[in-house]
Design an enzyme around this catalytic site. Structure first.
Site, short mmCIF file in Angstrom:
data_model
loop_
_atom_site.label_atom_id
_atom_site.label_comp_id
_atom_site.label_asym_id
_atom_site.label_seq_id
_atom_site.Cartn_x
_atom_site.Cartn_y
_atom_site.Cartn_z
N ASP A 108 0.87 -1.18 0.00
CA ASP A 108 0.00 0.00 0.00
C ASP A 108 0.90 1.23 0.00
O ASP A 108 2.13 1.10 -0.04
CB ASP A 108 -0.91 0.00 1.24
CG ASP A 108 -0.14 0.17 2.54
OD1 ASP A 108 1.11 0.25 2.51
OD2 ASP A 108 -0.78 0.22 3.60
N ASP B 258 1.42 4.86 2.25
CA ASP B 258 1.01 5.49 3.52
C ASP B 258 1.45 6.95 3.56
O ASP B 258 2.58 7.28 3.19
CB ASP B 258 1.68 4.75 4.69
CG ASP B 258 1.53 3.24 4.60
OD1 ASP B 258 0.44 2.73 4.89
OD2 ASP B 258 2.51 2.56 4.21
N ASP C 140 -3.29 4.52 2.71
CA ASP C 140 -3.64 4.87 4.09
C ASP C 140 -3.24 6.32 4.34
O ASP C 140 -2.13 6.72 4.04
CB ASP C 140 -2.86 4.00 5.09
CG ASP C 140 -3.55 2.66 5.34
OD1 ASP C 140 -4.60 2.41 4.73
OD2 ASP C 140 -3.02 1.88 6.16
#
Ligand code: UTP
Ligand code: MN
Length: 493
Positions: A324, A326, A417
């Site tokens: 992902d 962040d 995120d």
């Protein structure tokens, strides 16, 4: 003189002489002396299985004599007794053989493999006994890991333990892997590990297996196990944790097809996770992280001029790929960040950048809640778990675009995120969200056990002085903890 026939090993080549050897120039012979008959038979079979020519009996054909715990003089004496003193091209230590097994081909013969060098080699190995401090946060761990075969094996067992909710066992394997990641060169012999921290009996057994046989039986059987495979597939869906996966497995669901057909009720996150599963299981590249960074930055300054966006997580540590991306968002004036997240999310949503989002509110209040307990408030920032819709870059213009099959997506889904922190907590948040996970865990363990302090992503509390220690940079936090500063690129524990 011992008759040659006595030196037979039972079927080291499986008797199957019809298969042509892969490496005809190397005719190997394993010396039973000190190795023992059963280990010799095992290693011979391993070699034969990988296409090596391993002779049962010593003969003129043999080019490489391989022995274990024998000096050059001892092997030469044995050869003299067997073959009238003819010495084959190479007298090698077992390390050459095990390294070749691991490589799948005969590796280049180095000085350290040659038996004549035995005395020198032992002296050298004495010097390369490794030494590292016991907490990962005291070590510099870069991304170039010289022991990937060993760390992959230990990480797989860690992952399996974590998937089975055996956190303690998982941490033990993670710590062992982290110690090996910090070593300056490959481990070739168990004796080099003497005195290293965090290597428990179980981890040492796995390492020994890999060094001696090229693979660990436990790791291989775990990889093959139905339960491990199912847990990995199911928790590979965004929104699915180990508890849910375990429940589904007990209901007979082992694959995504079975999950789809089962009619299980999925929450919103899981539905999105399943829908975008293909994209989300592809690693995110650094260039994609940067592209998303520009979008997030634009959203942030549009809704609050002066607010700052920092890339955190693995990409801040210099990783080239991630699961992902962040980001940490703050504003230099305390309090201005309040209410920022919903505005950023609305902006992104209005521009069509979000396929999914879920925002959780910040509930951390230092004055009301007292000392920051290490584990309880890791996720108390205002935080947004999202799935971004990222346009795919076409490098060479319209022609390529035309050539795409009908219905081919021009975008991909990426997990992103976002975290918002007040400036007073920014340094702690930055440190806490940069990782690696083990590095963070070790920082908190160091703080608690060695310094009687509690560290979280919000604050550092000194239990002896009963007060919070302020910091405006990561460097200051390391200093409060009595640790040498470790930059993000060296936190890859
Ligand atoms: P990630 O899970 O994103 O890991 O957590 P990563 O290091 O970026 O690696 P990728 O994404 O798999 O490539 C990043 C950091 O955020 C902290 C973790 O401690 C980790 O260091 N984190 C994550 C939290 O503090 N709380 C959470 O709930 C999740
Ligand atoms: Mn990450």
């Amino acid at each position: 003189m011992v008759p040659l026939k006595r030196r037979r090993v039972v079927s080291s080549t499986g008797g199957d002489r019809t298969v042509p050897p892969k490496f005809p120039q190397a005719v190997l012979f394993l010396l039973e002396r000190k190795m023992g008959a059963s280990r010799r038979a095992f290693l011979s079979q391993l070699g034969a299985g990988k296409g090596f020519q391993v002779e049962e009996e010593f003969s003129e054909r043999v080019t490489h004599v391989i022995s274990e715990n024998n000096s050059g003089d001892e092997v030469t004496a044995w050869l003299r007794s067997q073959a009238g003193g003819r010495t084959p091209a190479h007298l090698l230590d077992i390390s050459w053989y095990t390294e070749s097994m691991r490589a799948g081909h005969p590796v280049q013969i180095l000085d350290r493999h040659e038996l004549q060098q035995q005395q020198i080699k032992e002296a050298e190995e004495e010097e390369v006994v490794f030494s590292v401090p016991s907490y990962a946060c005291q070590r510099r761990t870069t991304l170039d890991n010289h022991n990937t075969v060993l760390t992959d094996a230990l990480s797989l067992l860690a992952e399996n333990a974590e998937l089975s909710d055996e956190e303690g066992r998982g941490v033990a394997f993670r710590r062992a892997a982290a110690v090996l990641k910090a070593l300056p060169r490959p481990v070739t012999d168990m004796t080099q590990l003497r005195g290293l921290p965090c290597l428990g009996g179980h981890s040492l057994r796995v390492i020994k297996d890999v060094l001696e046989n090229g693979a660990s039986g436990e790791v291989e059987s775990t990889k093959q196990s139905e339960r491990y495979k199912a847990l990995k597939v199911l928790t590979g869906v965004f929104g699915v944790g180990t508890k849910t996966a375990d429940r589904w497995i007990r209901d007979g669901i082992h694959s995504l097809q079975q999950l789809q057909r089962s009619g299980q009720t999925l929450n919103r996150a899981q539905q999105a996770g399943l829908e975008h599963h293909h994209d989300l299981s592809q690693p995110v590249m650094k260039a994609e992280a940067d592209a998303i960074g520009e979008i997030v930055e634009k959203a942030v300054v549009s809704v609050l001029p002066g607010a700052q966006t920092s890339l955190i997580g693995g990409f801040r540590r210099g990783k080239l790929t991630g699961h992902d991306v962040d980001f940490l968002i703050t504003h230099p004036e305390e309090g201005r960040e309040v209410g920022l997240m919903p505005k950023v999310v609305s902006w992104l949503e209005a521009q069509g950048f979000l396929l999914y989002q879920k925002t959780t509110r910040n509930s951390y209040l230092e004055s009301k809640e007292g000392p920051a307990r290490p584990s309880s408030n890791m996720d108390r920032f205002e935080r947004c778990f999202s799935i971004f819709k990222l346009a795919k870059h076409t490098s060479s213009g319209d022609d390529e675009e035309e050539a795409k099959p009908a219905g081919h997506k021009r975008w991909r889904a990426v997990r992103v995120d976002l975290v918002v922190s007040p400036i007073s907590q920014f340094a702690f948040a930055l440190l806490g969200w940069t990782g690696s996970k083990l590095f963070e865990r070790e920082l908190r363990r160091w703080a608690g056990h060695e310094k009687a302090m509690s560290l979280s992503s919000h604050a550092l509390y000194d239990n002896t002085q009963s007060r919070y220690l302020r910091a405006t940079s990561e460097e200051e936090i390391f200093a409060h903890l009595g640790l040498e500063y470790i930059p993000p690129s060296e936190r890859n524990a």
